[in-house]
Design a protein around this motif. Structure first.
Motif, short mmCIF file in Angstrom:
data_model
loop_
_atom_site.label_atom_id
_atom_site.label_comp_id
_atom_site.label_asym_id
_atom_site.label_seq_id
_atom_site.Cartn_x
_atom_site.Cartn_y
_atom_site.Cartn_z
N GLU A 8 0.81 -1.22 0.00
CA GLU A 8 0.00 0.00 0.00
C GLU A 8 0.84 1.27 0.00
O GLU A 8 0.30 2.37 0.04
N LYS A 9 2.16 1.09 -0.04
CA LYS A 9 3.08 2.23 -0.05
C LYS A 9 2.77 3.22 1.09
O LYS A 9 2.59 4.43 0.87
N LYS A 10 2.68 2.66 2.30
CA LYS A 10 2.45 3.49 3.48
C LYS A 10 3.43 3.07 4.56
O LYS A 10 3.85 1.91 4.59
N LEU A 11 3.77 3.96 5.47
CA LEU A 11 4.70 3.61 6.54
C LEU A 11 4.05 2.59 7.49
O LEU A 11 2.83 2.60 7.68
N PRO A 12 4.84 1.74 8.12
CA PRO A 12 4.30 0.75 9.04
C PRO A 12 3.38 1.33 10.11
O PRO A 12 2.34 0.76 10.43
N SER A 13 3.75 2.51 10.66
CA SER A 13 2.91 3.08 11.72
C SER A 13 1.52 3.43 11.18
O SER A 13 0.53 3.32 11.91
N VAL A 14 1.46 3.82 9.92
CA VAL A 14 0.16 4.14 9.31
C VAL A 14 -0.64 2.85 9.13
O VAL A 14 -1.83 2.78 9.43
N ILE A 15 0.03 1.80 8.68
CA ILE A 15 -0.63 0.50 8.50
C ILE A 15 -1.20 0.01 9.83
O ILE A 15 -2.33 -0.45 9.92
N VAL A 16 -0.38 0.14 10.88
CA VAL A 16 -0.80 -0.33 12.21
C VAL A 16 -2.06 0.39 12.66
O VAL A 16 -3.01 -0.22 13.16
N GLU A 17 -2.09 1.72 12.44
CA GLU A 17 -3.27 2.51 12.77
C GLU A 17 -4.49 2.03 11.98
O GLU A 17 -5.52 1.69 12.53
#
Ligand code: ADP
Ligand code: MG
Ligand code: ZN
Length: 482
Positions: A404-413
């Protein structure tokens, strides 16, 4: 006791833009047959070869990286033989005076011991064309042989080692080390499967008790690193068998036959072609100046083994990690970037050697154009440090982050990837499990400590894998030991 002796003759396709002696493109792999040819490379009467300077520079690069002495004056010769894929009737090579001699490459053998493999010579030569055989030997309309001359004149360097390798495994390690070197130098793509790197191996065995040496046997047609080792292992065993039976080992050339996983005799070396080598009259001698040598020497990149030693020293990572990470330039650079930025070399190495290499191999991940970055790993490490996700969850988070080309912290949220730290909930689940399976509790108490896995598993199942395994382990242990 039997001692194995192996020497290699390697042909490496040089990555110049054009062929060795004409201006046809040199990258002919899987191109339309007979479209990349001209009067020079197809040997038309009156056509004259002109030496490609880029090929000389690339050969010098390879030679200097292999610690060779450069011959300031070398020359070209004709190797004469008849074959349908050779319209000129000869290949241009450097027989009497190669461009480079007396080098060496240091490898780390299968026991991690440093070993020097001497290089006898390195010279420039041209490739021949290709025959494509269709159907069976009985010629009919649908059978026959096709001729593709695209490969005629494609530049090669031939590298001949001294017989310094003492096992099939070592021969494979040498080939891989050579490939890694030629790759970082941009001299050769190193692709054995595509024929860009080819190897003929000479092997003999000495019976040390009888102080008797077998003839040497040449093995051809090994088109992968794995097959170099396999074919030589087969051949070594075959020679030892013959020696034990008191038979003579023939001085011959044998071919590795993949489907059968064995070598078969091709021809006797005693009756081998006489190539009637003579100096190529259409090419002047090749002069290389001291300046040129110095310029190329100064342009050499850090070579894989030097990089490996530096990684061990600078990042304090195990030799194995350093070896894997330094063998490819892209991976090595990425590792250094991540290790420096996160200041966590060993963890960076674990992630790159594990997940990243797996994704490169299995999912064809393109490291340069992927979402992977030093920032991404720092973010991921922070989530693990803060016990927000477990290392097991981190793998899934990384997968999503790339997709999804997003940072891990964004994915976790976004995906609610939070680790369950709720000790009350964990305690409750374990209590239930204890009630249901008193037998497991008794087993634990009688010393079978690994049944704790049953209780940890129960919590993981209930929390869909989101519980922090360390916390679960602690609580389970405490409760079972009560
Ligand atoms: P050829 O003319 O048959 O190619 P060379 O003298 O050029 O023979 O040697 C070819 C290769 O054979 C070299 O790589 C060399 O290291 C290897 N070689 C020479 N002697 C032995 C031996 N006794 N056992 C195994 N390999 C050998
Ligand atoms: Mg030879
Ligand atoms: Zn041409």
């Amino acid at each position: 006791m039997f001692r194995t002796i192996i020497g290699l003759e390697i042909h490496a396709q040089v990555m110049s833009k054009t062929k060795a002696f004409c201006s046809c493109p040199a990258d002919v792999f899987e191109k339309k047959p007979n479209t990349l040819i001209c009067p020079v490379c197809t040997g038309q009467p009156g056509a004259l070869p002109v030496l490609n300077e880029e090929v000389v520079c690339l050969a010098l690069k390879g030679a200097l990286a292999l610690n060779c002495e450069i011959n300031k004056k070398s020359s070209f010769d004709r190797k004469n033989y008849f074959y349908p894929d050779l319209p000129k009737g000869y290949q241009i090579t450097q027989f009497f005076k190669p461009i480079a001699e007396n080098g060496f490459l240091i490898i780390d053998d299968q026991n991690g011991k440093e070993k020097k493999i001497r290089i006898r010579r390195l010279h420039i030569e041209e490739d021949a064309g290709k025959l494509l055989h269709i159907g069976s030997e009985n010629i009919s309309e649908s059978t026959g042989s096709y001729l593709d001359l695209n490969r005629c004149g494609v530049p090669l360097i031939e590298i001949v080692t001294e017989p310094d390798m003492s096992s099939p495994e070592e021969a494979k390690i040498f080939m891989e080390a050579l490939r890694d070197n030629l790759k970082v130098l941009n001299v050769c793509s190193g692709d054995m499967e595509k024929g860009a790197l080819r190897c003929d191996a000479n092997i003999s065995v000495v019976d040390e008790e009888k102080n008797y040496s077998s003839n040497r046997v040449e093995v051809k047609n090994m088109n992968s690193f794995k097959f170099v080792e396999k074919a030589l292992f087969y051949e070594k065993e075959r020679i030892i068998d013959e020696l034990k039976k008191g038979h003579d080992v023939k001085f011959e050339t044998r071919s590795w036959v993949m489907p059968d996983k064995k070598t078969v005799s091709m021809r006797s070396k005693e009756k081998e072609n006489d190539y009637r080598y003579f100096p190529e009259p259409d090419l002047p001698p090749l002069f290389v100046s001291d300046e040129k040598i110095e310029i190329i020497k100064a342009s050499l990149p850090e070579l894989p083994r030097d990089k490996k030693l530096r990684f061990i020293e600078e990042y304090n990572i195990p030799e194995y990690d350093a070896g894997v990470l330094s063998s490819d330039l892209l991976i090595a650079n990425f590792f250094e970037e991540v290790a420096k930025y996160t200041n966590r070399p060993k963890e960076s190495s674990n992630w790159i050697m594990g997940e990243v290499l797996r994704m490169i191999k299995e999912e064809n991940l393109d490291l340069e154009n992927s979402f992977l970055s030093k920032e991404l790993f720092q973010d991921l490490f922070k989530l693990m440090d803060g016990k927000i996700i477990s290392s097991k969850m981190a793998k899934d988070v990384l997968d999503y982050a790339l997709k999804e080309k997003k940072l891990p912290s964004v994915i976790v949220e976004e995906k609610g990837f939070k680790q369950v730290e709720d000790t009350e909930l964990i305690t409750k689940i374990i209590q239930e499990a204890i009630k249901k399976n008193q037998k497991a509790v008794d087993q634990y108490k009688s010393g079978k400590k690994n049944v704790i896995g049953y209780f940890v598993g129960a919590v993981m199942k209930e929390t869909k894998g989101k519980a922090n395994p360390e916390t679960v382990n602690e609580i389970a242990k405490e409760m079972l030991e009560k």
